[in-house]
Design a protein around this motif. Structure first.
Motif, PDB file in Angstrom:
ATOM      1  N   TYR A  18     -39.496  29.727  30.684  1.00  0.00           N
ATOM      2  CA  TYR A  18     -40.473  29.464  29.630  1.00  0.00           C
ATOM      3  C   TYR A  18     -41.901  29.710  30.091  1.00  0.00           C
ATOM      4  O   TYR A  18     -42.772  30.001  29.259  1.00  0.00           O
ATOM      5  CB  TYR A  18     -40.297  28.040  29.106  1.00  0.00           C
ATOM      6  CG  TYR A  18     -39.107  27.918  28.194  1.00  0.00           C
ATOM      7  CD1 TYR A  18     -39.196  28.232  26.849  1.00  0.00           C
ATOM      8  CD2 TYR A  18     -37.862  27.519  28.693  1.00  0.00           C
ATOM      9  CE1 TYR A  18     -38.096  28.140  26.014  1.00  0.00           C
ATOM     10  CE2 TYR A  18     -36.763  27.425  27.870  1.00  0.00           C
ATOM     11  CZ  TYR A  18     -36.875  27.741  26.526  1.00  0.00           C
ATOM     12  OH  TYR A  18     -35.780  27.658  25.695  1.00  0.00           O
ATOM     13  N   LEU A  19     -42.172  29.616  31.366  1.00  0.00           N
ATOM     14  CA  LEU A  19     -43.487  30.051  31.828  1.00  0.00           C
ATOM     15  C   LEU A  19     -43.633  31.560  31.691  1.00  0.00           C
ATOM     16  O   LEU A  19     -44.715  32.069  31.341  1.00  0.00           O
ATOM     17  CB  LEU A  19     -43.697  29.632  33.283  1.00  0.00           C
ATOM     18  CG  LEU A  19     -44.098  28.178  33.527  1.00  0.00           C
ATOM     19  CD1 LEU A  19     -44.339  27.928  35.005  1.00  0.00           C
ATOM     20  CD2 LEU A  19     -45.346  27.812  32.715  1.00  0.00           C
ATOM     21  N   GLY A  20     -42.550  32.290  31.953  1.00  0.00           N
ATOM     22  CA  GLY A  20     -42.589  33.728  31.698  1.00  0.00           C
ATOM     23  C   GLY A  20     -42.776  34.047  30.227  1.00  0.00           C
ATOM     24  O   GLY A  20     -43.508  34.976  29.864  1.00  0.00           O
ATOM     25  N   ALA A  21     -42.121  33.266  29.354  1.00  0.00           N
ATOM     26  CA  ALA A  21     -42.307  33.473  27.915  1.00  0.00           C
ATOM     27  C   ALA A  21     -43.743  33.175  27.494  1.00  0.00           C
ATOM     28  O   ALA A  21     -44.333  33.904  26.689  1.00  0.00           O
ATOM     29  CB  ALA A  21     -41.331  32.584  27.138  1.00  0.00           C
TER      30      ALA A  21
ATOM     31  N   ALA B 121     -50.404  37.023  26.892  1.00  0.00           N
ATOM     32  CA  ALA B 121     -50.916  38.349  27.246  1.00  0.00           C
ATOM     33  C   ALA B 121     -50.843  39.318  26.076  1.00  0.00           C
ATOM     34  O   ALA B 121     -51.678  40.220  25.962  1.00  0.00           O
ATOM     35  CB  ALA B 121     -50.140  38.903  28.436  1.00  0.00           C
ATOM     36  N   SER B 122     -49.871  39.149  25.192  1.00  0.00           N
ATOM     37  CA  SER B 122     -49.758  40.059  24.050  1.00  0.00           C
ATOM     38  C   SER B 122     -50.872  39.867  23.031  1.00  0.00           C
ATOM     39  O   SER B 122     -51.153  40.774  22.253  1.00  0.00           O
ATOM     40  CB  SER B 122     -48.405  39.858  23.358  1.00  0.00           C
ATOM     41  OG  SER B 122     -48.302  38.547  22.807  1.00  0.00           O
ATOM     42  N   ARG B 123     -51.513  38.704  23.023  1.00  0.00           N
ATOM     43  CA  ARG B 123     -52.563  38.436  22.051  1.00  0.00           C
ATOM     44  C   ARG B 123     -53.953  38.319  22.659  1.00  0.00           C
ATOM     45  O   ARG B 123     -54.946  38.565  21.967  1.00  0.00           O
ATOM     46  CB  ARG B 123     -52.247  37.129  21.305  1.00  0.00           C
ATOM     47  CG  ARG B 123     -51.034  37.215  20.404  1.00  0.00           C
ATOM     48  CD  ARG B 123     -51.277  38.178  19.263  1.00  0.00           C
ATOM     49  NE  ARG B 123     -52.417  37.778  18.480  1.00  0.00           N
ATOM     50  CZ  ARG B 123     -52.372  36.929  17.462  1.00  0.00           C
ATOM     51  NH1 ARG B 123     -51.225  36.384  17.125  1.00  0.00           N
ATOM     52  NH2 ARG B 123     -53.459  36.618  16.783  1.00  0.00           N
ATOM     53  N   ALA B 124     -54.063  37.943  23.907  1.00  0.00           N
ATOM     54  CA  ALA B 124     -55.377  37.671  24.495  1.00  0.00           C
ATOM     55  C   ALA B 124     -55.491  38.282  25.883  1.00  0.00           C
ATOM     56  O   ALA B 124     -55.968  37.643  26.818  1.00  0.00           O
ATOM     57  CB  ALA B 124     -55.627  36.164  24.548  1.00  0.00           C
ATOM     58  N   TRP B 125     -55.040  39.534  26.033  1.00  0.00           N
ATOM     59  CA  TRP B 125     -55.131  40.182  27.337  1.00  0.00           C
ATOM     60  C   TRP B 125     -56.580  40.368  27.795  1.00  0.00           C
ATOM     61  O   TRP B 125     -56.887  40.105  28.961  1.00  0.00           O
ATOM     62  CB  TRP B 125     -54.399  41.507  27.310  1.00  0.00           C
ATOM     63  CG  TRP B 125     -54.538  42.305  28.567  1.00  0.00           C
ATOM     64  CD1 TRP B 125     -55.251  43.442  28.767  1.00  0.00           C
ATOM     65  CD2 TRP B 125     -53.949  41.999  29.839  1.00  0.00           C
ATOM     66  NE1 TRP B 125     -55.142  43.872  30.059  1.00  0.00           N
ATOM     67  CE2 TRP B 125     -54.349  43.003  30.743  1.00  0.00           C
ATOM     68  CE3 TRP B 125     -53.123  40.969  30.293  1.00  0.00           C
ATOM     69  CZ2 TRP B 125     -53.950  43.015  32.074  1.00  0.00           C
ATOM     70  CZ3 TRP B 125     -52.728  40.979  31.624  1.00  0.00           C
ATOM     71  CH2 TRP B 125     -53.135  41.988  32.494  1.00  0.00           C
ATOM     72  N   PRO B 126     -57.527  40.815  26.941  1.00  0.00           N
ATOM     73  CA  PRO B 126     -58.912  40.918  27.417  1.00  0.00           C
ATOM     74  C   PRO B 126     -59.496  39.573  27.855  1.00  0.00           C
ATOM     75  O   PRO B 126     -60.229  39.503  28.837  1.00  0.00           O
ATOM     76  CB  PRO B 126     -59.661  41.483  26.205  1.00  0.00           C
ATOM     77  CG  PRO B 126     -58.622  42.189  25.407  1.00  0.00           C
ATOM     78  CD  PRO B 126     -57.392  41.376  25.583  1.00  0.00           C
TER      79      PRO B 126
ATOM     80  N   ALA C 116     -49.170  26.301  27.813  1.00  0.00           N
ATOM     81  CA  ALA C 116     -48.098  26.295  28.811  1.00  0.00           C
ATOM     82  C   ALA C 116     -47.367  24.950  28.824  1.00  0.00           C
ATOM     83  O   ALA C 116     -46.131  24.898  28.937  1.00  0.00           O
ATOM     84  CB  ALA C 116     -48.673  26.607  30.185  1.00  0.00           C
ATOM     85  N   GLY C 117     -48.115  23.858  28.712  1.00  0.00           N
ATOM     86  CA  GLY C 117     -47.466  22.550  28.671  1.00  0.00           C
ATOM     87  C   GLY C 117     -46.635  22.352  27.424  1.00  0.00           C
ATOM     88  O   GLY C 117     -45.541  21.759  27.475  1.00  0.00           O
ATOM     89  N   ALA C 118     -47.125  22.859  26.283  1.00  0.00           N
ATOM     90  CA  ALA C 118     -46.374  22.698  25.033  1.00  0.00           C
ATOM     91  C   ALA C 118     -45.091  23.510  25.032  1.00  0.00           C
ATOM     92  O   ALA C 118     -44.042  23.041  24.560  1.00  0.00           O
ATOM     93  CB  ALA C 118     -47.251  23.091  23.845  1.00  0.00           C
TER      94      ALA C 118
ATOM     95  N   LEU D  68     -38.173  33.855  21.286  1.00  0.00           N
ATOM     96  CA  LEU D  68     -38.661  32.857  20.333  1.00  0.00           C
ATOM     97  C   LEU D  68     -39.848  32.071  20.898  1.00  0.00           C
ATOM     98  O   LEU D  68     -40.849  31.842  20.198  1.00  0.00           O
ATOM     99  CB  LEU D  68     -37.531  31.896  19.964  1.00  0.00           C
ATOM    100  CG  LEU D  68     -36.467  32.402  18.986  1.00  0.00           C
ATOM    101  CD1 LEU D  68     -35.354  31.370  18.839  1.00  0.00           C
ATOM    102  CD2 LEU D  68     -37.073  32.719  17.637  1.00  0.00           C
ATOM    103  N   ALA D  69     -39.745  31.658  22.153  1.00  0.00           N
ATOM    104  CA  ALA D  69     -40.845  30.909  22.757  1.00  0.00           C
ATOM    105  C   ALA D  69     -42.094  31.765  22.900  1.00  0.00           C
ATOM    106  O   ALA D  69     -43.216  31.295  22.637  1.00  0.00           O
ATOM    107  CB  ALA D  69     -40.413  30.369  24.121  1.00  0.00           C
ATOM    108  N   ALA D  70     -41.944  33.021  23.306  1.00  0.00           N
ATOM    109  CA  ALA D  70     -43.110  33.904  23.441  1.00  0.00           C
ATOM    110  C   ALA D  70     -43.753  34.182  22.090  1.00  0.00           C
ATOM    111  O   ALA D  70     -44.988  34.219  21.974  1.00  0.00           O
ATOM    112  CB  ALA D  70     -42.685  35.210  24.111  1.00  0.00           C
ATOM    113  N   ARG D  71     -42.946  34.364  21.068  1.00  0.00           N
ATOM    114  CA  ARG D  71     -43.481  34.619  19.726  1.00  0.00           C
ATOM    115  C   ARG D  71     -44.249  33.415  19.200  1.00  0.00           C
ATOM    116  O   ARG D  71     -45.338  33.552  18.621  1.00  0.00           O
ATOM    117  CB  ARG D  71     -42.328  34.972  18.791  1.00  0.00           C
ATOM    118  CG  ARG D  71     -42.720  35.260  17.351  1.00  0.00           C
ATOM    119  CD  ARG D  71     -41.526  35.823  16.619  1.00  0.00           C
ATOM    120  NE  ARG D  71     -41.792  35.979  15.196  1.00  0.00           N
ATOM    121  CZ  ARG D  71     -41.497  35.076  14.279  1.00  0.00           C
ATOM    122  NH1 ARG D  71     -40.923  33.937  14.635  1.00  0.00           N
ATOM    123  NH2 ARG D  71     -41.772  35.289  13.002  1.00  0.00           N
TER     124      ARG D  71
END
Length: 503
Positions: A177-180, A186-191, A134-136, A112-115
């Motif tokens: 949550y840092l891992g999330a 990374a799933s949206r802005a890897w480049p 990351a802070g949010a 949920l947090a990663a999404r």
């Protein structure tokens, strides 16, 4: 300004995202002050996963208390303990320490947090944007964890629950949550993340990381299949497992608890297939032997094999070897960098082992009087590196010698397509704008064409008047053949100047 120019301005401004729009006139906000749009997005990142998790926790606790006829005075302490347990924070009830916690709630919270974090990633993220995200993503869970620690401390007089240490509690929340956040960004802005790095990531490292992801999923799939097969092979244990259940509520509770612990069992099965022993306090289970030990009577442990070890059990080591070979075959067929392919194989083996090491550490812990339960981590690391690394090299060499290379598949990013083609560019706002499907043009459009480049139809001879031209190589003694080339001679006006060369 004409109506067409107005429409062009509106289309151009409409195609820009909100993140790229020019700020309003006046004093620009500093880097520490996000825009109102960004503030709303960050608020959702901080609040939505926490609110959803809290609502599910309260509902589960109330349902369990109402079905078991438990007094609701202990509900706050139960809610706080459930929240902490969902984040893998060890709990101590009386003199019993519960560190082996189910992974299903933890996986759902991280997902949920990663999404939510992936949704809030801007199109062109800057380092300050990633820091705000990351802070949010940490703000809501850390605040809720602090509240739960306070509640469990106050409920110590009602329930025999000892408050966990704040360092371990906040540490687990920060790591999860840092891992999330990292996974969502990374799933949206890897480049964009690669551009922010001070060094360039080599191609073999990227290929190795992708192969490691596939290797982990395949190994987990094989472990899940082995768990199901072992479950059907030991169906006779069901009756003895549910003997402690006195009513339907107990049966449902034990079944639900076993489903929550199912990922822990699958991870242990993956370690078992690689040759590592699974410890249950003083006992252990492995492919080469089964030690003595008392297993808890829960349905989740029905697939655990009983001793003595059979002679064919070591043949299961072919499963991780086959997974490694398959990964090496894919790298050998898809990698154009022949010198870098071995490094990609080593990267895949190392990252796969690291992923399983993290999963095994999360799926292990103290289980009351039983003791420490989980995979032997000291055996797991060298065994997985060996199977995945050796199998990967064998598969890579086999693919290079006997298999044709596969066509590379380019990743398609929908966001990149939207950056270049905006649907607003194909719509016209004014009635005076031209219709893109309209093929009628005014004759005046071509009235001012340059006469020097126009063809004079009167100077073109009739097509039927053909002249046969015979072409022979310079210096050739062979008589030209009149039937070699038939060419049409077209006379055209030459510009003023040399009438011979046209200059």
């Amino acid at each position: 300004m004409s109506s067409r120019s107005n429409a062009l301005v509106r289309r151009t401004s409409g195609s820009l995202g909100r993140e790229d729009a020019a700020p309003p006139p006046g004093r620009e906000p500093g880097w520490w002050t996000p825009s109102p749009e960004r503030a709303r997005a960050l608020l959702l990142v901080a609040a939505r996963p926490t609110i959803c998790a809290l609502a599910a926790t309260v509902t589960l606790v109330l349902v369990v208390m109402l079905t078991t006829e438990t007094e609701l005075t202990s509900a706050p302490g139960a809610v706080g303990a459930t929240w902490l347990a969902a984040h893998q924070i060890p709990l101590t009830v009386g003199r019993t320490t519960l560190g082996l916690l189910p992974l299903v709630p933890t996986a759902l919270l991280v997902w949920l947090a990663a999404r939510e974090c992936a949704r809030a990633v801007p199109n062109r993220p800057q380092p300050i944007d990633l820091a705000w995200l990351a802070g949010a993503v940490l703000a809501g869970p850390l605040l809720m964890t602090a509240v739960c620690l306070a509640v469990t401390g106050d409920a110590a007089g009602v329930t025999p629950l000892e408050r966990p240490g704040p360092i371990s509690a906040f540490g687990w929340v920060i790591v999860l949550y840092l891992g999330a956040a990292a996974a969502g960004i990374a799933s949206r802005a890897w480049p964009a993340l690669c551009d922010l790095l001070p060094v360039e990531i080599p191609e073999w490292a990227v290929l190795g990381a992708r192969a490691a992801r596939r290797t982990v999923l395949r190994m987990l799939g094989c472990a899940a299949l082995a768990t199901v097969i072992s479950l059907f092979a030991h169906l006779s244990r069901f009756e003895g497992t549910y003997q402690q259940a006195h009513n339907v509520t107990d049966v449902l509770g034990m079944s639900l608890l076993s489903l929550l612990y199912l990922p822990n069992v699958v991870i242990a099965a993956a370690g078992l297939l690689c040759g590592a022993a699974v410890q249950f306090g003083t006992g252990s289970v492995g492919l080469f032997g089964v030690g003595g030990g008392q297993l808890p009577a829960v349905p989740a442990l029905i697939p655990v094999p009983e001793g003595p070890a059979s002679a064919w059990w070591p043949a299961l080591l072919l499963v991780p070897l086959a997974v490694g070979v398959l990964g090496g075959i894919e790298l050998g067929r898809t990698s154009d960098d022949r010198p870098g392919a071995p490094w990609a194989t080593l990267t895949s083996a190392g990252l796969s082992t690291l992923a399983f090491l993290v999963l095994a550490a999360l799926g292990s812990g103290q289980l009351g009087a039983v003791g420490w339960v989980g995979v032997d981590l000291l055996m797991l690391v060298p065994l997985m590196v060996t199977w995945f690394g050796f199998g990967g090299f064998v598969g890579m060499v086999f693919a290079r010698r006997f298999l044709a290379p596969a066509a590379p598949v380019e990743d398609y990013d929908e966001d990149d397509y939207d950056d270049y083609y905006d649907e607003d560019d194909y719509f016209y706002d004014d009635e005076d704008d031209a219709d893109p499907d309209d093929t009628d043009h005014d004759d005046d459009t071509y009235a001012d064409a340059d006469p020097a480049v126009e063809l004079d139809a009167e100077l073109v001879e009739d097509i039927d008047d053909e002249v046969e031209v015979s072409i022979a190589a310079p210096g050739s003694t062979t008589e030209p053949n009149a039937e070699i080339v038939d060419a049409e001679v077209v006379e055209a006006d030459l510009p003023e100047g040399d009438t011979t060369t046209g200059r």
